[in-house]
Design a protein around this motif. Structure first.
Motif, PDB file in Angstrom:
ATOM      1  N   SER A   1       0.580  -1.396   0.125  1.00 49.83           N
ATOM      2  CA  SER A   1       0.405  -0.058  -0.189  1.00 49.83           C
ATOM      3  C   SER A   1       0.677   0.875   0.460  1.00 49.83           C
ATOM      4  O   SER A   1       0.555   2.087  -0.507  1.00 49.83           O
ATOM      5  CB  SER A   1      -0.728  -0.125   1.451  1.00 49.83           C
ATOM      6  OG  SER A   1      -1.728  -1.154   1.208  1.00 49.83           O
ATOM      7  N   LYS A   2       1.980   1.215   0.776  1.00 48.30           N
ATOM      8  CA  LYS A   2       2.596   2.175   1.025  1.00 48.30           C
ATOM      9  C   LYS A   2       3.527   2.361  -0.469  1.00 48.30           C
ATOM     10  O   LYS A   2       3.573   3.566  -1.138  1.00 48.30           O
ATOM     11  CB  LYS A   2       4.042   2.659   1.695  1.00 48.30           C
ATOM     12  CG  LYS A   2       3.020   2.531   3.232  1.00 48.30           C
ATOM     13  CD  LYS A   2       4.198   2.027   4.484  1.00 48.30           C
ATOM     14  CE  LYS A   2       3.491   2.092   5.959  1.00 48.30           C
ATOM     15  NZ  LYS A   2       4.836   1.810   7.233  1.00 48.30           N
ATOM     16  N   SER A   3       3.846   1.608  -1.630  1.00 44.51           N
ATOM     17  CA  SER A   3       4.811   2.068  -2.245  1.00 44.51           C
ATOM     18  C   SER A   3       3.471   2.000  -3.861  1.00 44.51           C
ATOM     19  O   SER A   3       3.901   3.354  -3.864  1.00 44.51           O
ATOM     20  CB  SER A   3       5.447   0.277  -2.739  1.00 44.51           C
ATOM     21  OG  SER A   3       6.274  -0.324  -1.934  1.00 44.51           O
ATOM     22  N   ARG A   4       2.300   1.909  -3.121  1.00 44.27           N
ATOM     23  CA  ARG A   4       1.739   2.680  -3.857  1.00 44.27           C
ATOM     24  C   ARG A   4       0.566   3.451  -4.015  1.00 44.27           C
ATOM     25  O   ARG A   4       1.393   4.457  -5.583  1.00 44.27           O
ATOM     26  CB  ARG A   4       0.361   1.462  -4.218  1.00 44.27           C
ATOM     27  CG  ARG A   4      -1.401   1.923  -4.952  1.00 44.27           C
ATOM     28  CD  ARG A   4      -1.006   1.570  -6.667  1.00 44.27           C
ATOM     29  NE  ARG A   4      -1.827   2.336  -6.865  1.00 44.27           N
ATOM     30  CZ  ARG A   4      -2.472   2.426  -8.745  1.00 44.27           C
ATOM     31  NH1 ARG A   4      -0.797   1.913  -9.199  1.00 44.27           N
ATOM     32  NH2 ARG A   4      -2.867   2.769  -9.155  1.00 44.27           N
ATOM     33  N   ALA A   5       0.837   4.078  -2.731  1.00 45.10           N
ATOM     34  CA  ALA A   5       0.843   5.477  -2.381  1.00 45.10           C
ATOM     35  C   ALA A   5       1.969   6.279  -2.985  1.00 45.10           C
ATOM     36  O   ALA A   5       1.702   7.740  -3.299  1.00 45.10           O
ATOM     37  CB  ALA A   5       0.441   5.522  -1.597  1.00 45.10           C
ATOM     38  N   ALA A   6       3.217   6.214  -2.700  1.00 51.67           N
ATOM     39  CA  ALA A   6       4.549   7.013  -3.624  1.00 51.67           C
ATOM     40  C   ALA A   6       4.067   6.979  -5.164  1.00 51.67           C
ATOM     41  O   ALA A   6       5.125   8.275  -5.872  1.00 51.67           O
ATOM     42  CB  ALA A   6       5.664   6.026  -3.300  1.00 51.67           C
ATOM     43  N   LEU A   7       3.120   6.448  -5.884  1.00 47.85           N
ATOM     44  CA  LEU A   7       3.344   7.261  -7.377  1.00 47.85           C
ATOM     45  C   LEU A   7       2.352   8.659  -7.450  1.00 47.85           C
ATOM     46  O   LEU A   7       2.326   9.005  -8.678  1.00 47.85           O
ATOM     47  CB  LEU A   7       2.542   5.843  -8.366  1.00 47.85           C
ATOM     48  CG  LEU A   7       2.936   4.276  -7.903  1.00 47.85           C
ATOM     49  CD1 LEU A   7       1.754   3.286  -8.451  1.00 47.85           C
ATOM     50  CD2 LEU A   7       4.211   4.731  -8.002  1.00 47.85           C
ATOM     51  N   PHE A   8       1.956   8.519  -6.094  1.00 46.35           N
ATOM     52  CA  PHE A   8       0.636   9.941  -6.107  1.00 46.35           C
ATOM     53  C   PHE A   8       1.106  10.749  -5.371  1.00 46.35           C
ATOM     54  O   PHE A   8       1.083  11.583  -3.734  1.00 46.35           O
ATOM     55  CB  PHE A   8      -0.917   9.214  -5.683  1.00 46.35           C
ATOM     56  CG  PHE A   8      -1.109   9.066  -6.710  1.00 46.35           C
ATOM     57  CD1 PHE A   8      -2.064   8.618  -8.048  1.00 46.35           C
ATOM     58  CD2 PHE A   8      -0.956   6.948  -5.444  1.00 46.35           C
ATOM     59  CE1 PHE A   8      -2.400   7.851  -7.800  1.00 46.35           C
ATOM     60  CE2 PHE A   8      -1.572   5.740  -6.238  1.00 46.35           C
ATOM     61  CZ  PHE A   8      -2.679   6.273  -7.933  1.00 46.35           C
ATOM     62  N   SER A   9       2.553  11.851  -6.110  1.00 46.39           N
ATOM     63  CA  SER A   9       3.324  13.247  -5.226  1.00 46.39           C
ATOM     64  C   SER A   9       2.062  14.027  -5.929  1.00 46.39           C
ATOM     65  O   SER A   9       2.293  14.806  -6.794  1.00 46.39           O
ATOM     66  CB  SER A   9       5.190  12.692  -5.744  1.00 46.39           C
ATOM     67  OG  SER A   9       4.649  13.569  -6.515  1.00 46.39           O
ATOM     68  N   TRP A  10       2.512  15.083  -5.334  1.00 47.55           N
ATOM     69  CA  TRP A  10       2.770  16.622  -5.509  1.00 47.55           C
ATOM     70  C   TRP A  10       3.342  17.282  -6.491  1.00 47.55           C
ATOM     71  O   TRP A  10       2.693  17.789  -7.256  1.00 47.55           O
ATOM     72  CB  TRP A  10       1.835  17.215  -4.045  1.00 47.55           C
ATOM     73  CG  TRP A  10       1.134  16.235  -3.317  1.00 47.55           C
ATOM     74  CD1 TRP A  10       1.209  16.334  -1.703  1.00 47.55           C
ATOM     75  CD2 TRP A  10      -0.684  16.842  -3.303  1.00 47.55           C
ATOM     76  NE1 TRP A  10      -0.091  15.779  -0.577  1.00 47.55           N
ATOM     77  CE2 TRP A  10      -1.142  16.217  -2.200  1.00 47.55           C
ATOM     78  CE3 TRP A  10      -0.901  17.445  -4.171  1.00 47.55           C
ATOM     79  CZ2 TRP A  10      -2.754  17.129  -1.764  1.00 47.55           C
ATOM     80  CZ3 TRP A  10      -2.275  17.563  -4.236  1.00 47.55           C
ATOM     81  CH2 TRP A  10      -3.481  17.432  -3.260  1.00 47.55           C
TER      82      TRP A  10
END
Length: 380
Positions: free
Chosen positions: A347-356
């Protein structure tokens, strides 16, 4: 590039939208492609203090009722290279390109959906405004592929006119300050199911409340924590939810926290056993991104666009099927330590794809593209 960002609304800015502005405005201001940034906001927004050094100008009270005359005059005087309207409102600014953003799918997908009559009327108005803004704009930013698909399939807009730009999410930093959260004394060993968002019918919370009784039978002692404020006019929906809990006899195992601070939300994400997403209509759901960034074990409805964001990091159920949801939650609770660690890391790896940073760079690309198209630099 001289960029003017006009937050055209009837006066308010939602909490999620304010968070979006707080993240992107400083990044836009220092982006090498932006020579000058001007931000126009509603007079009631009280957002000036939140944005630090970013230039922000509130328009006079009532300007929206006069067709944004003051805003149009300000735009005419400033002569920006491009006007970005992230609020799905249409306004005519002669001789300059307009970029609109579509980020609210409830009026488009479930305008009725159990809402009170007044809210239904507002939703139809919002949908009409969003469609007009999409047609009038030189370019459209859709905050997910799901939004783009709706605009092309339902409204017949050309796909080449639309760019997909996801919102970003912060990567949380430990420690998570449990002392900031004082209303969960009833929770033992941090065994609780967590869900968050505004309390309104489009949330689909009845799925979770109906499922919770079945989960509690299988996992005695577990609690359900529901974060979020009741939207104006949605008191009847909250009453319906409370009746579901009473029928199931689980009232004492449910905690309604109301709105939480970012730190309190972070504590809940970090400590919950399972995060559950039940929403019926989302564009780019912040709580999904936040849950993933905290490494939550998530159970979600398979309603679009949730699979677009979660991918294979969540367990899914069909909307309105509370039995299926209860089984999915029990499966999540039954994961052993190594399985939970693996899912959390994914999940954390997936979230890292969505950066500001990616969000702002892609936004700039869309703004530049709009300028090129407007001035006829090339033929489509």
């Amino acid at each position: 590039m001289k960029l003017l960002l006009a937050n055209l609304t009837n006066g308010g800015l939602s909490g999620g939208y304010r968070k979006y502005l707080r993240k992107i405005l400083p990044l836009l201001q220092k982006h090498p492609a932006v020579d000058e940034l001007t931000v126009l906001v509603p007079p009631q927004s009280e957002i000036v203090r939140e944005l630090g050094g970013v230039p922000v100008a509130p328009w006079p009270s009532g300007d929206q009722r006069r067709g944004f005359e003051w805003v149009k005059d300000r735009v005419k005087r400033l002569t920006p290279d491009v006007v970005f309207i992230p609020t799905a409102r249409s306004a005519y600014f002669p001789r300059m390109p307009i970029v609109s953003m579509i980020r609210n799918m409830e009026p488009l997908r479930v305008p009725v959906g159990g809402n009170p009559f007044g809210e239904v009327i507002k939703n139809f108005g919002r949908a009409h405004s969003a469609k007009k803004a999409s047609i009038d704009a030189d370019r459209i930013i859709a905050v997910s592929g799901h939004v783009k698909e709706f605009l092309t399939n339902k409204w017949g807009l050309r796909p080449e006119k639309i760019g997909v730009v996801y919102h970003g999410v912060d990567i949380p930093t430990a420690p998570y300050h449990s002392s900031a959260f004082l209303n969960l004394e009833c929770i033992v060993d941090r065994r609780f199911i967590f869900t968050a968002g505004s309390i309104r019918p489009a949330r689909g919370l009845e799925d979770l409340l109906s499922a919770f009784g079945l989960v509690l039978d299988a996992v005695p002692g577990i609690k359900l924590v529901i974060a979020g404020s009741i939207d104006p006019g949605m008191g009847a929906y909250k009453s319906r939810l409370e009746k579901i809990l009473k029928r199931s006899g689980v009232v004492s195992s449910v905690v309604w926290t109301g709105a939480l601070t970012d730190m309190q939300m972070s504590w809940c994400y970090h400590n919950c056993s399972v995060f559950v997403m039940t929403s019926r209509a989302e564009a780019c759901p912040n709580v999904v991104l936040e849950a993933m960034s905290h490494g939550c074990i998530s159970v979600s409805t398979d309603t679009d666009p949730m699979p677009e964001f979660y991918a294979d990091t969540a367990l899914y159920y069909s909307a309105a099927d509370h039995v299926m949801l209860a089984k999915a939650i029990q499966s999540a609770l039954a994961l052993d330590k190594s399985q939970r660690m693996e899912r959390s890391a994914n999940s954390k790896s997936r979230a890292a794809l969505f950066s500001w940073d990616v969000c702002v760079n892609r936004t700039i690309q869309e703004l530049v593209e709009a300028v090129k198209i407007f001035h006829g630099s090339y033929k489509e």
